[in-house]
Design a protein around this motif. Structure first.
Motif, PDB file in Angstrom:
ATOM      1  N   ARG A  11       0.834  -1.200   0.000  1.00 33.73           N
ATOM      2  CA  ARG A  11       0.000   0.000   0.000  1.00 33.73           C
ATOM      3  C   ARG A  11       0.868   1.250   0.000  1.00 33.73           C
ATOM      4  O   ARG A  11       0.612   2.204  -0.732  1.00 33.73           O
ATOM      5  CB  ARG A  11      -0.934   0.008   1.207  1.00 33.73           C
ATOM      6  CG  ARG A  11      -1.923   1.157   1.144  1.00 33.73           C
ATOM      7  CD  ARG A  11      -2.829   1.207   2.364  1.00 33.73           C
ATOM      8  NE  ARG A  11      -3.974   2.052   2.170  1.00 33.73           N
ATOM      9  CZ  ARG A  11      -3.942   3.382   1.999  1.00 33.73           C
ATOM     10  NH1 ARG A  11      -2.788   4.015   1.961  1.00 33.73           N
ATOM     11  NH2 ARG A  11      -5.054   4.070   1.826  1.00 33.73           N
ATOM     12  N   LEU A  14       2.315   1.771  -3.385  1.00 31.36           N
ATOM     13  CA  LEU A  14       1.283   2.257  -4.311  1.00 31.36           C
ATOM     14  C   LEU A  14       1.020   3.744  -4.096  1.00 31.36           C
ATOM     15  O   LEU A  14       0.821   4.495  -5.063  1.00 31.36           O
ATOM     16  CB  LEU A  14      -0.008   1.447  -4.142  1.00 31.36           C
ATOM     17  CG  LEU A  14       0.023   0.029  -4.712  1.00 31.36           C
ATOM     18  CD1 LEU A  14      -1.198  -0.753  -4.249  1.00 31.36           C
ATOM     19  CD2 LEU A  14       0.104   0.069  -6.231  1.00 31.36           C
ATOM     20  N   ASN A  17       3.680   5.610  -5.714  1.00 27.02           N
ATOM     21  CA  ASN A  17       3.501   5.582  -7.168  1.00 27.02           C
ATOM     22  C   ASN A  17       2.278   6.369  -7.621  1.00 27.02           C
ATOM     23  O   ASN A  17       1.963   6.383  -8.814  1.00 27.02           O
ATOM     24  CB  ASN A  17       3.356   4.141  -7.665  1.00 27.02           C
ATOM     25  CG  ASN A  17       4.641   3.376  -7.579  1.00 27.02           C
ATOM     26  OD1 ASN A  17       5.710   3.943  -7.396  1.00 27.02           O
ATOM     27  ND2 ASN A  17       4.549   2.068  -7.717  1.00 27.02           N
ATOM     28  N   ALA A  19      -0.942   5.709  -7.016  1.00 30.94           N
ATOM     29  CA  ALA A  19      -1.965   4.793  -7.523  1.00 30.94           C
ATOM     30  C   ALA A  19      -3.347   5.402  -7.326  1.00 30.94           C
ATOM     31  O   ALA A  19      -3.568   6.258  -6.469  1.00 30.94           O
ATOM     32  CB  ALA A  19      -1.874   3.465  -6.796  1.00 30.94           C
ATOM     33  N   THR A  23      -7.390   1.176  -6.533  1.00 30.61           N
ATOM     34  CA  THR A  23      -6.326   0.224  -6.208  1.00 30.61           C
ATOM     35  C   THR A  23      -6.076   0.210  -4.707  1.00 30.61           C
ATOM     36  O   THR A  23      -5.936  -0.854  -4.100  1.00 30.61           O
ATOM     37  CB  THR A  23      -5.038   0.585  -6.963  1.00 30.61           C
ATOM     38  OG1 THR A  23      -5.337   0.745  -8.348  1.00 30.61           O
ATOM     39  CG2 THR A  23      -3.982  -0.475  -6.783  1.00 30.61           C
ATOM     40  N   VAL A  51       1.887  -9.265  -4.951  1.00 24.13           N
ATOM     41  CA  VAL A  51       1.366  -8.355  -5.988  1.00 24.13           C
ATOM     42  C   VAL A  51       0.770  -9.163  -7.139  1.00 24.13           C
ATOM     43  O   VAL A  51      -0.304  -8.831  -7.648  1.00 24.13           O
ATOM     44  CB  VAL A  51       2.475  -7.402  -6.497  1.00 24.13           C
ATOM     45  CG1 VAL A  51       2.036  -6.662  -7.743  1.00 24.13           C
ATOM     46  CG2 VAL A  51       2.853  -6.412  -5.409  1.00 24.13           C
ATOM     47  N   ASP A  69      -2.060  -0.257 -12.184  1.00 26.54           N
ATOM     48  CA  ASP A  69      -1.300   0.187 -11.005  1.00 26.54           C
ATOM     49  C   ASP A  69      -0.484  -0.967 -10.429  1.00 26.54           C
ATOM     50  O   ASP A  69       0.683  -0.796 -10.064  1.00 26.54           O
ATOM     51  CB  ASP A  69      -2.241   0.741  -9.931  1.00 26.54           C
ATOM     52  CG  ASP A  69      -2.794   2.111 -10.280  1.00 26.54           C
ATOM     53  OD1 ASP A  69      -2.184   2.812 -11.126  1.00 26.54           O
ATOM     54  OD2 ASP A  69      -3.836   2.490  -9.701  1.00 26.54           O
ATOM     55  N   LEU A  70      -1.089  -2.133 -10.349  1.00 27.09           N
ATOM     56  CA  LEU A  70      -0.387  -3.299  -9.818  1.00 27.09           C
ATOM     57  C   LEU A  70       0.713  -3.766 -10.769  1.00 27.09           C
ATOM     58  O   LEU A  70       1.780  -4.227 -10.324  1.00 27.09           O
ATOM     59  CB  LEU A  70      -1.374  -4.430  -9.526  1.00 27.09           C
ATOM     60  CG  LEU A  70      -2.368  -4.160  -8.396  1.00 27.09           C
ATOM     61  CD1 LEU A  70      -3.409  -5.270  -8.320  1.00 27.09           C
ATOM     62  CD2 LEU A  70      -1.656  -3.999  -7.059  1.00 27.09           C
ATOM     63  N   LEU A  73       3.772  -1.628 -10.227  1.00 27.53           N
ATOM     64  CA  LEU A  73       4.454  -2.055  -9.006  1.00 27.53           C
ATOM     65  C   LEU A  73       5.186  -3.379  -9.226  1.00 27.53           C
ATOM     66  O   LEU A  73       6.320  -3.557  -8.764  1.00 27.53           O
ATOM     67  CB  LEU A  73       3.454  -2.180  -7.851  1.00 27.53           C
ATOM     68  CG  LEU A  73       4.036  -2.574  -6.498  1.00 27.53           C
ATOM     69  CD1 LEU A  73       5.130  -1.610  -6.057  1.00 27.53           C
ATOM     70  CD2 LEU A  73       2.940  -2.644  -5.462  1.00 27.53           C
TER      71      LEU A  73
END
Length: 117
Positions: A11, A14, A17, A19, A23, A51, A69-70, A73
């Motif tokens: 989390r 994310l 990033n 996200a 997400t 992930v 988004d995943l 990552l």
């Protein structure tokens, strides 16, 4: 690494990033379920594996935003793992000094050679 700790780290990454909220909501819901179900005792091998499992959830499969988004990552984690493996390989290939025992044995062999001939 424990499941709840791994989900919190995912989390956090994310968020770094940037996200999308969908997400983060997915990770929050999985985290809440894990906390209720004893996820503080469950072990996870790696963040990358977790992930990839999140990418296979129905929410990620039905929402391309969550999947993207995943996927970002996942790519970061793969690159990080490759860099760590390269660093380990480089460390293992580094020449190490020989111990004193090696030089003593070499000296003994050299002393014995002239007498044997």
């Amino acid at each position: 690494m424990y499941l709840t700790d791994a989900l919190q780290r995912i989390r956090q990454r994310l968020v770094e990033n940037r996200a999308r909220p969908e997400t983060l909501a997915l990770v929050d819901s999985v985290l809440a379920t894990a906390q209720r179900a004893g996820g503080d005792q469950a072990q996870v091998r790696s963040l990358l594996e977790l992930v990839r499992r999140l990418m296979r959830t129905p929410q990620a499969n039905s929402n391309i935003v969550i999947y993207d988004d995943l996927a970002v990552l996942e790519e970061q984690l793969v690159q990080q793992a490759a860099q760590a493996a390269a660093a380990r390989a480089q460390e293992e290939e580094r020449p190490l000094p020989k111990p004193k025992k090696y030089y003593r044995q070499l000296k003994e062999r050299e002393r014995r050679k002239p007498g044997e001939s």
